[in-house]
Scaffold this motif. Structure first.
Motif, PDB file in Angstrom:
ATOM      1  N   GLU A   1       0.834  -1.209   0.000  1.00 35.53           N
ATOM      2  CA  GLU A   1       0.000   0.000   0.000  1.00 35.53           C
ATOM      3  C   GLU A   1       0.865   1.255   0.000  1.00 35.53           C
ATOM      4  O   GLU A   1       0.568   2.230  -0.697  1.00 35.53           O
ATOM      5  N   ILE A   2       1.936   1.227   0.782  1.00 31.12           N
ATOM      6  CA  ILE A   2       2.847   2.375   0.820  1.00 31.12           C
ATOM      7  C   ILE A   2       3.494   2.569  -0.550  1.00 31.12           C
ATOM      8  O   ILE A   2       3.478   3.660  -1.124  1.00 31.12           O
ATOM      9  N   ALA A   3       4.074   1.488  -1.095  1.00 28.26           N
ATOM     10  CA  ALA A   3       4.867   1.593  -2.322  1.00 28.26           C
ATOM     11  C   ALA A   3       4.020   1.995  -3.524  1.00 28.26           C
ATOM     12  O   ALA A   3       4.390   2.893  -4.290  1.00 28.26           O
ATOM     13  N   TYR A   4       2.884   1.338  -3.720  1.00 24.85           N
ATOM     14  CA  TYR A   4       2.058   1.612  -4.902  1.00 24.85           C
ATOM     15  C   TYR A   4       1.444   3.008  -4.852  1.00 24.85           C
ATOM     16  O   TYR A   4       1.395   3.718  -5.868  1.00 24.85           O
ATOM     17  N   THR A   5       0.965   3.410  -3.684  1.00 27.38           N
ATOM     18  CA  THR A   5       0.359   4.737  -3.560  1.00 27.38           C
ATOM     19  C   THR A   5       1.414   5.817  -3.725  1.00 27.38           C
ATOM     20  O   THR A   5       1.209   6.821  -4.422  1.00 27.38           O
ATOM     21  N   TYR A   6       2.550   5.617  -3.086  1.00 29.52           N
ATOM     22  CA  TYR A   6       3.675   6.552  -3.191  1.00 29.52           C
ATOM     23  C   TYR A   6       4.096   6.722  -4.648  1.00 29.52           C
ATOM     24  O   TYR A   6       4.268   7.848  -5.137  1.00 29.52           O
ATOM     25  N   ASP A   7       4.265   5.611  -5.349  1.00 34.17           N
ATOM     26  CA  ASP A   7       4.738   5.659  -6.730  1.00 34.17           C
ATOM     27  C   ASP A   7       3.789   6.472  -7.613  1.00 34.17           C
ATOM     28  O   ASP A   7       4.239   7.307  -8.406  1.00 34.17           O
ATOM     29  N   ALA A   8       2.492   6.248  -7.479  1.00 32.75           N
ATOM     30  CA  ALA A   8       1.521   6.966  -8.305  1.00 32.75           C
ATOM     31  C   ALA A   8       1.522   8.460  -8.009  1.00 32.75           C
ATOM     32  O   ALA A   8       1.450   9.293  -8.923  1.00 32.75           O
TER      33      ALA A   8
ATOM     34  N   ALA B   1       2.928  11.778 -10.358  1.00 27.51           N
ATOM     35  CA  ALA B   1       2.042  12.905 -10.653  1.00 27.51           C
ATOM     36  C   ALA B   1       2.614  14.229 -10.146  1.00 27.51           C
ATOM     37  O   ALA B   1       1.933  15.254 -10.206  1.00 27.51           O
ATOM     38  N   GLY B   2       3.844  14.192  -9.622  1.00 29.60           N
ATOM     39  CA  GLY B   2       4.516  15.423  -9.228  1.00 29.60           C
ATOM     40  C   GLY B   2       4.392  15.803  -7.775  1.00 29.60           C
ATOM     41  O   GLY B   2       4.852  16.873  -7.377  1.00 29.60           O
ATOM     42  N   TYR B   3       3.800  14.942  -6.952  1.00 31.74           N
ATOM     43  CA  TYR B   3       3.650  15.257  -5.533  1.00 31.74           C
ATOM     44  C   TYR B   3       4.866  14.773  -4.741  1.00 31.74           C
ATOM     45  O   TYR B   3       5.415  13.709  -5.017  1.00 31.74           O
TER      46      TYR B   3
ATOM     47  N   GLU C   1      -4.759  -3.919  -3.177  1.00 35.20           N
ATOM     48  CA  GLU C   1      -4.929  -3.861  -4.625  1.00 35.20           C
ATOM     49  C   GLU C   1      -5.601  -2.565  -5.076  1.00 35.20           C
ATOM     50  O   GLU C   1      -5.570  -2.213  -6.262  1.00 35.20           O
ATOM     51  N   SER C   2      -6.204  -1.842  -4.133  1.00 32.83           N
ATOM     52  CA  SER C   2      -6.888  -0.581  -4.445  1.00 32.83           C
ATOM     53  C   SER C   2      -5.966   0.624  -4.348  1.00 32.83           C
ATOM     54  O   SER C   2      -6.409   1.756  -4.575  1.00 32.83           O
ATOM     55  N   SER C   3      -4.694   0.408  -4.028  1.00 34.74           N
ATOM     56  CA  SER C   3      -3.775   1.512  -3.742  1.00 34.74           C
ATOM     57  C   SER C   3      -3.652   2.487  -4.911  1.00 34.74           C
ATOM     58  O   SER C   3      -3.733   3.708  -4.736  1.00 34.74           O
TER      59      SER C   3
ATOM     60  N   GLY D   1      -5.718   2.892  -7.390  1.00 35.87           N
ATOM     61  CA  GLY D   1      -7.016   3.537  -7.576  1.00 35.87           C
ATOM     62  C   GLY D   1      -7.248   4.669  -6.591  1.00 35.87           C
ATOM     63  O   GLY D   1      -7.796   5.724  -6.942  1.00 35.87           O
ATOM     64  N   VAL D   2      -6.832   4.461  -5.338  1.00 33.90           N
ATOM     65  CA  VAL D   2      -6.949   5.516  -4.323  1.00 33.90           C
ATOM     66  C   VAL D   2      -6.093   6.717  -4.720  1.00 33.90           C
ATOM     67  O   VAL D   2      -6.546   7.870  -4.672  1.00 33.90           O
ATOM     68  N   ALA D   3      -4.846   6.457  -5.109  1.00 31.06           N
ATOM     69  CA  ALA D   3      -3.949   7.546  -5.508  1.00 31.06           C
ATOM     70  C   ALA D   3      -4.516   8.313  -6.702  1.00 31.06           C
ATOM     71  O   ALA D   3      -4.512   9.553  -6.717  1.00 31.06           O
ATOM     72  N   ASN D   4      -5.028   7.594  -7.698  1.00 27.73           N
ATOM     73  CA  ASN D   4      -5.573   8.266  -8.885  1.00 27.73           C
ATOM     74  C   ASN D   4      -6.803   9.099  -8.549  1.00 27.73           C
ATOM     75  O   ASN D   4      -7.006  10.184  -9.111  1.00 27.73           O
TER      76      ASN D   4
END
Length: 379
Positions: free
Chosen positions: A179-186, A190-192, A362-364, A366-369
């Protein structure tokens, strides 16, 4: 893939985390001292404070900057300080700086910092060599590289837990690494910029680390990323004004010690109400916002559509559930939330206003987007 492989991977990763945490603990005071030296450079160069720049550098230090036609421009600290006019002292000049990592070897240290210049569309990574001189850390040299990518200067805060075992048990708990890695990467793509916080600060426990997954493997061996997890910032030391969104990461640790933490509650409330920011939570991270009340006294999730790990998917025979039976679905419903979920092992994201929740790791993405869309709509 056999069970022995996963055991070996787990043991190797556990050794890596323990070593990182031990080094961080042993070097805690020194890391803080190095951070102060780099901090003087960051504040001095962002707010035109020449005195801070002079304090940060060793007098005969050298800086290597970009010159015309890709040539290297060499400067002294005194020459560099003059680039920041004293008549504009304490005025913010648009440079947004943050510390990325520190590595200490005896009396020497290296450090990295990110410098964003949104108006110019620039992002730099500064690399420093420091030395301890007469008990004080000083920057001996600095250079930088320009990095591409969209940069707008906005930051997102990830909330993590320091809890390594479920209360009253010897059953291990951790923050969900995918959850940390996938959300962080997205978000970074996106520039954050992303900061990590926890109630106590410092190293946090991790779980669900699968190094056969390319994304997770990439971040497990990313020294700057792992430094951030070994050196999370204490929530009480942060300012809500620095962030446009806050993400509560899941995992077993997330259900303990987060929801009632006053400093984290204050940050989240200010980001959401005073700045119009976004609050997100993934899987069991929803427990972190279960007790969060708004200014009118209502719970944040009251009347809102939310998702998290559903009771229907709980393995009631697992050692974790037997040791610490917990229902994320029950917490949401108890405080007036409208609970929904999708199929097992698939992504499911619920968006209600500026509240974003994800059912599982698996929703990470999607949450970030969803967060990125909401933050983009604000502008």
């Amino acid at each position: 893939m056999n069970k022995g492989f996963f055991i070996r991977v787990f043991l190797l990763f556990a050794l890596f985390v323990c070593t990182t945490q031990s080094r961080a603990a042993a070097n805690g005071d020194e890391q803080a001292a190095v951070a102060r030296a780099v901090g003087l450079y960051l504040t001095g160069s962002s707010f035109n404070v020449q005195a801070d720049l002079h304090k940060a550098f060793y007098p005969s230090a050298r800086l290597y900057l970009d010159g015309p036609d890709n040539a290297v421009r060499e400067m002294s600290p005194q020459e560099y300080a003059k680039l920041f006019p004293s008549e504009k002292q304490s005025q913010f000049n648009g440079r947004i700086g943050r510390l990325i990592s520190i590595d200490i070897t005896g009396q020497l240290a290296t450090a990295k910092a990110e410098i964003l210049m949104p108006k110019q569309g620039r992002r730099y990574v500064d690399v420093f060599l420091l030395r301890k001189v007469e008990g004080e850390w000083k920057i001996m040299s600095k250079s930088a590289v320009r990095a591409d990518g969209p940069q707008h200067g906005r930051k997102v805060l990830f909330v993590l837990s320091n809890v390594a075992q479920y209360p009253g048990t010897k059953v291990n708990a951790g923050n969900n690494f995918p959850e940390i890695a996938y959300t962080y990467d997205a978000l970074v793509k996106a520039g954050y910029a992303v900061d990590f916080t926890s109630p106590d600060g410092g190293a946090v426990p991790l779980e669900m680390v699968i190094t056969s997954d390319p994304m997770q493997r990439r971040y497990v061996y990313d020294s700057d990323f792992m430094w951030g997890l070994a050196n999370t910032r204490a929530a009480a030391d942060l300012k809500a004004a620095d962030y446009v969104a806050i993400v509560y990461v899941g995992g077993g640790s997330a259900v303990v010690g987060i929801s009632e933490n006053g400093a984290i509650q204050k940050l989240a409330k200010q980001i959401y109400e005073e700045q119009g920011g976004v609050i997100a939570a993934i899987c069991h991270g929803t427990e972190g916002i279960s007790q969060l009340k708004l200014s009118d006294g209502s719970f944040l999730g009251q009347g809102k559509v939310m998702t998290s790990f559903p009771d229907a998917f709980i393995n009631r025979e697992s050692a974790v559930f037997k040791a610490y039976p917990f229902s994320a679905e029950g917490s949401i419903k108890r405080n007036g939330g409208k609970f929904v979920h999708g199929p097992r092992d698939g992504s499911h994201v619920a968006v209600d206003g500026r509240l974003v929740t994800g059912m599982n790791w698996e929703s990470s993405i999607g949450v970030a987007n969803a967060m990125i869309r909401l933050l983009g709509d604000k502008n």
